[in-house]
Design a protein around this motif. Structure first.
Motif, short mmCIF file in Angstrom:
data_model
loop_
_atom_site.label_atom_id
_atom_site.label_comp_id
_atom_site.label_asym_id
_atom_site.label_seq_id
_atom_site.Cartn_x
_atom_site.Cartn_y
_atom_site.Cartn_z
N ALA A 131 0.82 -1.21 0.00
CA ALA A 131 0.00 0.00 0.00
C ALA A 131 0.85 1.26 0.00
O ALA A 131 0.43 2.28 -0.54
N ILE A 132 2.05 1.21 0.58
CA ILE A 132 2.86 2.42 0.62
C ILE A 132 3.85 2.50 -0.54
O ILE A 132 4.51 3.51 -0.71
N ALA A 133 3.94 1.49 -1.36
CA ALA A 133 4.90 1.49 -2.46
C ALA A 133 4.78 2.72 -3.37
O ALA A 133 5.79 3.33 -3.69
N PRO A 134 3.57 3.13 -3.80
CA PRO A 134 3.50 4.29 -4.68
C PRO A 134 3.96 5.58 -4.03
O PRO A 134 4.34 6.51 -4.69
N VAL A 135 3.93 5.65 -2.71
CA VAL A 135 4.30 6.86 -2.00
C VAL A 135 5.81 6.97 -1.84
O VAL A 135 6.37 8.05 -1.92
N GLY A 136 6.49 5.84 -1.65
CA GLY A 136 7.89 5.87 -1.33
C GLY A 136 8.83 5.62 -2.49
O GLY A 136 9.93 5.16 -2.27
N GLY A 137 8.42 5.94 -3.72
CA GLY A 137 9.23 5.61 -4.88
C GLY A 137 10.35 6.59 -5.15
O GLY A 137 10.45 7.65 -4.56
N ASN A 138 11.22 6.22 -6.08
CA ASN A 138 12.27 7.10 -6.55
C ASN A 138 11.86 7.70 -7.89
O ASN A 138 10.73 7.49 -8.35
N HIS A 139 12.75 8.43 -8.53
CA HIS A 139 12.43 9.11 -9.78
C HIS A 139 11.89 8.14 -10.83
O HIS A 139 10.87 8.41 -11.47
#
Length: 115
Positions: A24-32
């Motif tokens: 669930a948090i993957a889209p929030v904690g991404g890189n460029h």
């Protein structure tokens, strides 16, 4: 024996709950690279463009990001974000530019964040 099985079942539930929280948090904690990929997909969904192959992205040595995929009718989808301005990107379908603008604005809009 029953306690062992109950313990294993409880452990499995806890492990699976942790996995869903991380997903669930993957889209929030991404890189460029991941931000450009998510924004590209968001733009295509907003435009109602169906995909055959979801764009995958690569990063060049200088930090620029390029993505490529295909639409349901076979048109090539590309997205590019330069190293010098990582918040900007352009999405092209075939020879038509369907979006040029801010990565963060697209992600914020898709997440329901209002300025």
């Amino acid at each position: 024996m029953r306690r062992s099985l109950a313990g294993l079942a409880l452990l499995a539930v806890v492990a699976l709950a942790g996995c869903s929280q991380v997903a669930a948090i993957a889209p929030v904690g991404g890189n460029h690279l991941t931000e450009v990929r998510f924004a590209t997909i968001d733009v295509l969904q907003q435009k109602g463009i169906a995909l055959e192959q979801v764009p995958t992205c690569t990063r060049a040595d200088d930090g620029a990001v390029a993505c490529a995929g295909t639409t349901a009718d076979g048109a090539v989808v590309t997205a590019a974000s330069p190293a010098g301005d990582p918040d900007s990107f352009t999405v092209t379908v075939g020879s038509d530019t369907v979006f040029s603008g801010s990565v963060s604005a697209v992600i914020d809009e898709a997440a329901g964040v209002t300025p």
